[in-house]
Design an enzyme around this catalytic site. Structure first.
Site, short mmCIF file in Angstrom:
data_model
loop_
_atom_site.label_atom_id
_atom_site.label_comp_id
_atom_site.label_asym_id
_atom_site.label_seq_id
_atom_site.Cartn_x
_atom_site.Cartn_y
_atom_site.Cartn_z
N GLY A 17 -0.26 -2.99 -9.21
CA GLY A 17 0.57 -2.24 -8.27
C GLY A 17 1.28 -3.15 -7.29
O GLY A 17 1.13 -4.37 -7.30
N VAL A 19 0.92 -3.50 -3.95
CA VAL A 19 0.01 -4.24 -3.09
C VAL A 19 -0.87 -5.16 -3.92
O VAL A 19 -1.18 -6.29 -3.51
CB VAL A 19 -0.84 -3.28 -2.24
N ARG A 44 -3.94 2.00 -19.23
CA ARG A 44 -2.59 1.73 -19.75
C ARG A 44 -2.10 0.32 -19.40
O ARG A 44 -1.16 -0.18 -20.03
CB ARG A 44 -1.60 2.78 -19.23
N ARG A 104 -11.86 5.56 5.39
CA ARG A 104 -11.54 4.97 6.69
C ARG A 104 -12.27 5.62 7.85
O ARG A 104 -12.66 4.95 8.81
CB ARG A 104 -10.02 5.03 6.94
N CYS A 134 -1.38 0.62 6.89
CA CYS A 134 -0.46 -0.50 7.15
C CYS A 134 0.27 -0.36 8.49
O CYS A 134 0.62 -1.37 9.12
CB CYS A 134 0.54 -0.64 6.01
N LYS A 230 -3.33 8.95 11.55
CA LYS A 230 -3.97 7.69 11.17
C LYS A 230 -3.90 6.68 12.32
O LYS A 230 -4.90 6.00 12.61
CB LYS A 230 -3.30 7.11 9.92
N ARG A 252 10.61 7.09 9.40
CA ARG A 252 10.94 6.25 8.26
C ARG A 252 12.37 5.72 8.47
O ARG A 252 13.28 6.48 8.83
CB ARG A 252 10.87 7.05 6.97
N HIS A 259 7.03 -2.92 8.69
CA HIS A 259 6.89 -1.83 9.65
C HIS A 259 7.04 -2.37 11.07
O HIS A 259 6.62 -3.50 11.38
CB HIS A 259 5.50 -1.19 9.54
N ASN A 332 4.19 -4.84 5.89
CA ASN A 332 3.23 -3.80 5.52
C ASN A 332 2.54 -4.05 4.18
O ASN A 332 1.51 -3.44 3.89
CB ASN A 332 3.90 -2.42 5.48
#
Length: 357
Positions: A17, A19, A44, A104, A134, A230, A252, A259, A332
């Site tokens: 991925g 990250v 996969r 978390r 992040c 968060k 955003r 960020h 981030n």
């Protein structure tokens, strides 16, 4: 530990991925602590060969047996995958460092930022350590240093979050939108013309190109977003301040990676601008860039790909000598995800967290 070298074995779960890719880069760049770096992903992706530490490594399928012989595992997978697989890894003696939101706020799982609360990593009854969101990570290293010096009492933050915070799909959507509006100098002058030119806004709810979107995350009670909660809940847990007053608005912005937050922090002590700047200049993991007259202030375009938390625009509040205002930026995908996990792993192996370069 490896029988051959005495060094531990590290697994990266979710290695393919966005990250996970940065995790591979960070592990390759930093101290050679590992006898083996094992790459793990879904069925996969199994069989792919990916670079890490200068060699091609075959990706293994995520199964219980893949954790045999592993000492630490860094997870970057969706919440539901972590919920299932992190306990399986921990039951096999693996210390799990989890980037998802699954654990978390679990009181039995420490939420760790090595520059702020490294000692919390020692108490992990479930064998799992969680990595903050992040956006929280873009702010908390600088805020933690100020809290140690002056005693934080209240926090107000407005975030400016990059498209990649919504994953690779977010970054791809922004690039697609920019390609649709690029070069058209008639857009942005009439209501709805940008929306019409872009069509499907993707994961943002509204066009992000040529725009800002005052929404990130999913809907929670009373109109709050999950991203805003968060910041509140994670800051409280990391600092060990369950009653800290925190409010935030998450926005955003049309930035690919990086960020930013505008922060208003109120402390128990009176704080001058100079005193705050001195603390930040000496804080591990923080870079102070605070000379706006010379154009020296952090921006996402300038800090992308770097490790520290960047801080600028430091000011004493005009109305409260206990208040400090500042602007912070962080990558981030690096400190906001991969680097913090790698630092926790290093903290456990060496007894001290690696410092950002």
């Amino acid at each position: 530990m490896s029988a051959h070298s005495g060094k531990p074995v590290l697994a990266i779960v979710g290695a393919t991925g966005a990250v996970g890719t940065v995790m591979r880069e960070v592990v390759s760049e930093r101290a050679d602590l590992w006898s083996e770096v094992r790459l793990v992903a879904s069925a996969r992706s199994a069989g792919r060969r990916l670079p890490v530490r200068g060699e091609e490594v075959v990706v293994r399928e995520l199964t219980p047996d893949v954790f045999d012989g592993v000492d630490l595992a860094m997870f970057d997978v969706p919440d539901e995958v972590s919920e299932r697989w992190a306990p399986i890894a921990a039951s096999r003696g693996v210390v799990v460092i989890d980037k998802s939101g699954a654990f978390r706020l679990d009181p039995q799982v420490p939420l760790v930022v090595p520059e702020v609360n490294p000692d919390d990593a020692a108490d992990r009854p479930k064998g799992i350590i969680s990595v903050p969101n992040c956006t929280t990570l873009a702010m908390i290293v600088a805020l933690g240093a100020l809290h140690r010096a002056f005693g934080l009492r209240e926090l107000v933050a407005a975030s400016y979050q990059a498209a990649s915070g919504a994953g690779q799909a977010g970054a791809d959507a922004l690039y697609d939108q920019l390609s649709k509006v690029g070069g058209n100098r008639t857009l942005g002058q009439r209501p709805g013309d940008v929306r019409a030119a872009i069509g499907d806004p993707g994961p943002f709810g509204a066009p992000l190109a040529m725009n800002v979107v005052p929404w990130a995350g999913s809907l929670r009670d009373e109109g709050w977003s999950s991203e805003e909660l968060k910041i509140r809940n994670e800051t409280r847990k990391i600092l060990g301040m369950p009653d800290l007053k925190v409010t935030s608005t998450c926005v955003r912005v049309p930035v690919v990676t990086g960020h930013s937050l505008a922060v208003h922090a109120v402390f128990e002590c009176e704080v001058t601008r100079q005193a705050a700047r001195e603390v930040l200049a000496d804080a591990p993991g923080v870079e102070l860039k605070d000379d706006p007259e010379r154009g020296e202030f952090p921006t996402p375009a300038d800090i992308v790909g770097t490790d520290p938390t960047w801080v600028g625009r430091v000011r004493q509040s005009l109305d409260d000598p206990h208040g400090i205002d500042l602007f912070v930026c962080g990558d981030n995908l690096r400190k906001g995800a991969a680097l913090n996990a790698a630092q926790i792993a290093e903290l456990l192996v060496t007894g001290q967290a690696g410092q950002p370069s």
